[in-house]
Enzyme design. Structure first.
Site, PDB file in Angstrom:
ATOM      1  N   SER A  16      30.599  48.313  78.645  1.00 19.68           N
ATOM      2  CA  SER A  16      29.750  48.082  77.470  1.00 19.68           C
ATOM      3  C   SER A  16      29.164  49.426  77.023  1.00 19.68           C
ATOM      4  O   SER A  16      29.427  50.462  77.642  1.00 19.68           O
ATOM      5  CB  SER A  16      28.649  47.078  77.806  1.00 19.68           C
ATOM      6  OG  SER A  16      27.906  47.554  78.902  1.00 19.68           O
ATOM      7  N   SER A  17      28.378  49.393  75.978  1.00 15.41           N
ATOM      8  CA  SER A  17      27.711  50.599  75.446  1.00 15.41           C
ATOM      9  C   SER A  17      28.669  51.656  74.918  1.00 15.41           C
ATOM     10  O   SER A  17      28.377  52.840  74.957  1.00 15.41           O
ATOM     11  CB  SER A  17      26.799  51.261  76.493  1.00 15.41           C
ATOM     12  OG  SER A  17      25.863  50.354  76.963  1.00 15.41           O
ATOM     13  N   TYR A  57      13.302  46.164  77.887  1.00 12.90           N
ATOM     14  CA  TYR A  57      14.078  46.584  79.058  1.00 12.90           C
ATOM     15  C   TYR A  57      15.427  45.873  79.079  1.00 12.90           C
ATOM     16  O   TYR A  57      16.417  46.392  79.551  1.00 12.90           O
ATOM     17  CB  TYR A  57      13.328  46.269  80.364  1.00 12.90           C
ATOM     18  CG  TYR A  57      12.116  47.127  80.547  1.00 12.90           C
ATOM     19  CD1 TYR A  57      12.243  48.471  80.870  1.00 12.90           C
ATOM     20  CD2 TYR A  57      10.849  46.605  80.372  1.00 12.90           C
ATOM     21  CE1 TYR A  57      11.135  49.274  81.020  1.00 12.90           C
ATOM     22  CE2 TYR A  57       9.717  47.391  80.524  1.00 12.90           C
ATOM     23  CZ  TYR A  57       9.868  48.734  80.847  1.00 12.90           C
ATOM     24  OH  TYR A  57       8.766  49.525  80.987  1.00 12.90           O
ATOM     25  N   LYS A 190      42.395  59.290  81.654  1.00 17.88           N
ATOM     26  CA  LYS A 190      43.062  58.134  82.242  1.00 17.88           C
ATOM     27  C   LYS A 190      43.117  56.969  81.247  1.00 17.88           C
ATOM     28  O   LYS A 190      42.087  56.520  80.738  1.00 17.88           O
ATOM     29  CB  LYS A 190      42.308  57.683  83.501  1.00 17.88           C
ATOM     30  CG  LYS A 190      42.407  58.695  84.640  1.00 17.88           C
ATOM     31  CD  LYS A 190      43.844  58.788  85.123  1.00 17.88           C
ATOM     32  CE  LYS A 190      43.997  59.705  86.316  1.00 17.88           C
ATOM     33  NZ  LYS A 190      45.425  59.929  86.638  1.00 17.88           N
ATOM     34  N   CYS A 384       2.202  48.588  63.149  1.00 19.26           N
ATOM     35  CA  CYS A 384       1.932  47.251  63.681  1.00 19.26           C
ATOM     36  C   CYS A 384       0.858  47.330  64.770  1.00 19.26           C
ATOM     37  O   CYS A 384      -0.292  47.573  64.478  1.00 19.26           O
ATOM     38  CB  CYS A 384       3.212  46.569  64.122  1.00 19.26           C
ATOM     39  SG  CYS A 384       3.051  44.779  64.061  1.00 19.26           S
ATOM     40  N   LEU A 385       1.240  47.198  66.068  1.00 16.51           N
ATOM     41  CA  LEU A 385       0.205  47.338  67.091  1.00 16.51           C
ATOM     42  C   LEU A 385      -0.446  48.722  66.987  1.00 16.51           C
ATOM     43  O   LEU A 385      -1.635  48.883  67.272  1.00 16.51           O
ATOM     44  CB  LEU A 385       0.817  47.137  68.481  1.00 16.51           C
ATOM     45  CG  LEU A 385      -0.165  47.268  69.642  1.00 16.51           C
ATOM     46  CD1 LEU A 385      -1.226  46.177  69.603  1.00 16.51           C
ATOM     47  CD2 LEU A 385       0.569  47.217  70.976  1.00 16.51           C
ATOM     48  N   GLN A 388      -3.102  48.405  64.566  1.00  9.17           N
ATOM     49  CA  GLN A 388      -4.198  47.627  65.146  1.00  9.17           C
ATOM     50  C   GLN A 388      -5.030  48.492  66.094  1.00  9.17           C
ATOM     51  O   GLN A 388      -6.265  48.394  66.127  1.00  9.17           O
ATOM     52  CB  GLN A 388      -3.641  46.384  65.859  1.00  9.17           C
ATOM     53  CG  GLN A 388      -2.914  45.424  64.897  1.00  9.17           C
ATOM     54  CD  GLN A 388      -2.250  44.239  65.586  1.00  9.17           C
ATOM     55  OE1 GLN A 388      -2.205  44.156  66.809  1.00  9.17           O
ATOM     56  NE2 GLN A 388      -1.719  43.309  64.798  1.00  9.17           N
ATOM     57  N   GLU A 408      -5.781  39.607  71.213  1.00  7.51           N
ATOM     58  CA  GLU A 408      -4.548  39.579  72.011  1.00  7.51           C
ATOM     59  C   GLU A 408      -4.802  40.222  73.379  1.00  7.51           C
ATOM     60  O   GLU A 408      -4.244  39.808  74.384  1.00  7.51           O
ATOM     61  CB  GLU A 408      -3.427  40.351  71.283  1.00  7.51           C
ATOM     62  CG  GLU A 408      -2.108  40.370  72.049  1.00  7.51           C
ATOM     63  CD  GLU A 408      -1.000  41.200  71.380  1.00  7.51           C
ATOM     64  OE1 GLU A 408      -1.249  41.813  70.318  1.00  7.51           O
ATOM     65  OE2 GLU A 408       0.102  41.225  71.935  1.00  7.51           O
ATOM     66  N   HIS A 510       6.431  46.957  59.457  1.00  7.23           N
ATOM     67  CA  HIS A 510       7.329  47.929  60.110  1.00  7.23           C
ATOM     68  C   HIS A 510       8.194  48.613  59.050  1.00  7.23           C
ATOM     69  O   HIS A 510       9.302  48.137  58.778  1.00  7.23           O
ATOM     70  CB  HIS A 510       8.260  47.214  61.088  1.00  7.23           C
ATOM     71  CG  HIS A 510       7.584  46.617  62.282  1.00  7.23           C
ATOM     72  ND1 HIS A 510       7.684  47.161  63.539  1.00  7.23           N
ATOM     73  CD2 HIS A 510       6.808  45.517  62.410  1.00  7.23           C
ATOM     74  CE1 HIS A 510       6.997  46.429  64.391  1.00  7.23           C
ATOM     75  NE2 HIS A 510       6.452  45.414  63.735  1.00  7.23           N
ATOM     76  N   GLU A 512       9.967  51.099  59.315  1.00  3.19           N
ATOM     77  CA  GLU A 512      11.198  51.678  59.897  1.00  3.19           C
ATOM     78  C   GLU A 512      12.418  50.786  59.681  1.00  3.19           C
ATOM     79  O   GLU A 512      13.546  51.282  59.620  1.00  3.19           O
ATOM     80  CB  GLU A 512      11.003  51.948  61.402  1.00  3.19           C
ATOM     81  CG  GLU A 512      10.881  50.733  62.317  1.00  3.19           C
ATOM     82  CD  GLU A 512       9.466  50.176  62.442  1.00  3.19           C
ATOM     83  OE1 GLU A 512       8.637  50.455  61.549  1.00  3.19           O
ATOM     84  OE2 GLU A 512       9.199  49.454  63.427  1.00  3.19           O
TER      85      GLU A 512
HETATM   86  N1  GLN Z   1       1.122  42.413  69.231  1.00  5.78           N
HETATM   87  C1  GLN Z   1       0.708  42.583  67.869  1.00  5.78           C
HETATM   88  C2  GLN Z   1       0.742  41.289  67.085  1.00  5.78           C
HETATM   89  O1  GLN Z   1       1.405  40.355  67.452  1.00  5.78           O
HETATM   90  C3  GLN Z   1       1.561  43.639  67.175  1.00  5.78           C
HETATM   91  C4  GLN Z   1       3.010  43.291  67.098  1.00  5.78           C
HETATM   92  C5  GLN Z   1       3.900  44.474  66.821  1.00  5.78           C
HETATM   93  O2  GLN Z   1       3.527  45.615  67.045  1.00  5.78           O
HETATM   94  N2  GLN Z   1       5.110  44.217  66.359  1.00  5.78           N
HETATM   95  O3  GLN Z   1       0.113  41.184  66.079  1.00  5.78           O
END
Ligand code: GLN
Length: 535
Positions: A16-17, A57, A190, A384-385, A388, A408, A510, A512
């Site tokens: 894989s990869s 992970y 090979k 996102c987080l 926050q 959270e 996000h 990105e």
């Molecule tokens: N854990 C945070 C939330 O659920 C941010 C989620 C994230 O960074 N994608 O709001």
């Protein structure tokens, strides 16, 4: 079935990869650049309904499509290479196939029949492949089969491919990606593993049409010819994919060996002319010619995994290239940051990204990093987080709200400056239940974010359950952190910034996910520009 759609299946062998996603994306890029409409789909052989519940992970980054599907990270490559949005239909798992079949069985759709892997599971797989063609939108549907040929899990997918190949004739072909190792001690390349993996594929009844040989060193033509002979593939249809300087070279490397032309010929389409790769080449030139280095730190708890923040590192790479700089992304593990070492860890960098994430681990390190960045006026981008955490840091250290937190992390915090969204409170299932996908955002005129985008109405993708707690809004705004982006329907805060700082912006969304080679994200571009100015 739309009769003129061509179906290309990409399988993998040996290990894989190997980069099936990059090969699929590169082929799509070439066909698009020849004027064809293309979509790419990934079939994943695991039982999870989607990768949303998998931790990084296990599975690297979870990518999010505009229509709110938590998807395999290969869909990120598809979008970055093709500049075309994927949807829920572009990522199917074994779990989803089984769920849909079992739901049909419960409804009674199978009219008393015994429901079996063949034909019911394979039919469902085939349906999920051909329905993309049936939209009438595509000349080519490229379907990447996850896993490696020989895996028990992917057997039903391969059986579906076998059947489709038989039914579609020339309108379908199989590209098999394998590995040709170089044995250092013997100084030899090979081909045996490739021969074996093609045999395995043939045992399932599939004859590959094209072989792509992954290799670390140049494979001589004589070896390619030998592989062709052993594997019943025409010699010109054996191409090699040598380790490239950047993944964005791969379309050119494939074109150099005629992969796009071979695909067109084999599927009965005119193979004259050349793909228009002008803009692609412009980007590549910038990426490669850039000499000046921009040092950006990425603060997160999964920085040791190379795929955990894939879309962020690619978005930064696009932005840096367009700003004629080479990106040097420095990983900083959020769990290892404290008030004593933060300066040492971040001192040399020109900009800092605070990564998204879930759960408590590494949070205090992120907050320490943000504090240092804010006090030292380092361009800082919280996603996102990360956004926050910017809010929590400001609450604690500027507003003096001791132990302010997100619920959270600490349900009994006296100052829940980040709190669970109202509509999330009743939800108990974790899979597919976050606020997901693209939502509109209206930016405040004159804000740094609005200037970066060059417009006030934007749409970006989300993946979260928690949000800025609006009851604290005026406290924040009076002290200098402004809420400059809001969702027009719900009023949710999407963007915060400190206008007094050079560049200190946090986004609940996000950005990105929407950065592509031909369409880099404006906020990433602006962040890189600010970071370059600082350095
Ligand atoms: N854990 C945070 C939330 O659920 C941010 C989620 C994230 O960074 N994608 O709001």
């Amino acid at each position: 079935m739309k009769t003129d759609t061509r179906y290309i299946f990409v399988t993998g062998g040996v290990v894989s990869s190997l980069g099936k996603g990059i090969i699929s994306s590169s082929l799509a890029r070439l066909l698009l650049s020849r004027g064809y409409n293309v979509t790419i789909q990934k079939l994943d052989p695991y039982i999870n309904i989607d990768p949303g519940t998998l931790n990084p992970y296990e599975h690297g980054e979870c990518y999010v499509t505009a229509d709110g599907h938590e998807a395999d990270l290969d869909l990120g490559h598809y979008e970055r290479f093709t500049n075309i949005k994927t949807t829920k239909a572009n990522n199917i798992t074994t779990g989803r196939i089984y769920r849909d079949v079992i739901e049909k069985e419960r409804r009674g759709d199978y009219l008393g029949k015994t429901v079996q892997i063949i034909p019911h599971i394979t039919d469902e797989i085939k349906h999920n492949i051909t329905k993309l063609g049936e939209t009438g939108n595509y000349d080519f549907v490229i379907t990447e089969i996850g896993g490696t040929v020989g895996d028990i899990e992917s057997t039903p997918f391969l059986e579906a491919v076998r059947q489709l190949k038989w039914e579609l004739g020339r309108k379908a072909l199989v590209v098999h990606l394998t590995y040709v190792p170089f044995i250092k001690a013997a100084k030899e390349l090979k081909t045996k593993p490739t021969q074996h993996s093609v045999k395995l594929l043939q045992q399932t009844g599939i004859q590959p049409d094209i072989l792509v040989l992954r290799t670390e060193i140049e494979i001589p033509e004589s070896i390619c010819r030998k592989v062709a002979q052993f594997c019943n593939v025409s010699p010109e249809a054996v191409v090699q994919s040598i380790d490239a300087e950047t993944i964005y070279d791969v379309p050119l490397l494939m074109h150099g060996q005629g992969l796009d032309r071979i695909v067109l010929e084999k599927t009965g389409l005119p193979a004259t002319g050349e793909p228009d790769l002008d803009n692609w080449n412009k980007f590549l030139n910038k990426l490669k010619k850039a000499e000046k280095v921009i040092n950006i730190a990425l603060v997160g708890k999964y920085v040791e995994l190379q795929d955990a923040y894939k879309s962020i590192s690619e978005a930064l790479c696009h932005a840096a290239a367009y700003c004629d700089h080479k990106l040097n992304l420095i990983s900083v593990h959020s769990e290892k940051i404290n008030d004593r070492n933060v300066e040492k860890l971040l001192k040399g960098v020109s900009g800092v990204i605070i990564a998204p994430g879930f759960g408590k681990r590494g949070i205090e390190g992120k907050i320490e990093a943000i504090k240092w960045c804010r006090e030292n006026n380092v361009p800082t981008f919280g996603i996102c987080l990360g956004m926050q955490c910017m809010v929590i840091e400001f609450a604690r250290n500027v507003l003096g709200l001791d132990k302010a937190d997100s619920t959270e992390m600490d349900e009994s915090t006296p100052y829940p400056v980040i709190d669970i969204m109202e509509e999330q409170k009743q939800i108990s299932d974790l899979g597919g239940t976050m606020r997901l996908g693209a939502y509109n955002c209206v930016l405040e005129e004159g804000s740094k974010a609005a200037r970066a985008y060059g417009k006030l109405n934007i749409s970006e993708r989300h993946r979260h359950r928690y949000e800025f707690n609006d009851t604290y809004r005026s406290l924040f705004e009076n002290a200098g952190m402004k809420c400059v982006g809001k969702n027009p329907e719900s009023g949710l805060v999407e963007v915060v910034e400190i206008p007094d700082k050079t560049w200190f912006i946090g986004t609940q969304y996000h950005p990105e996910y929407q950065s592509t080679v031909l369409n880099p994200n404006p906020l990433f571009l602006d962040f890189i520009k600010a970071s370059i100015n600082r350095s």
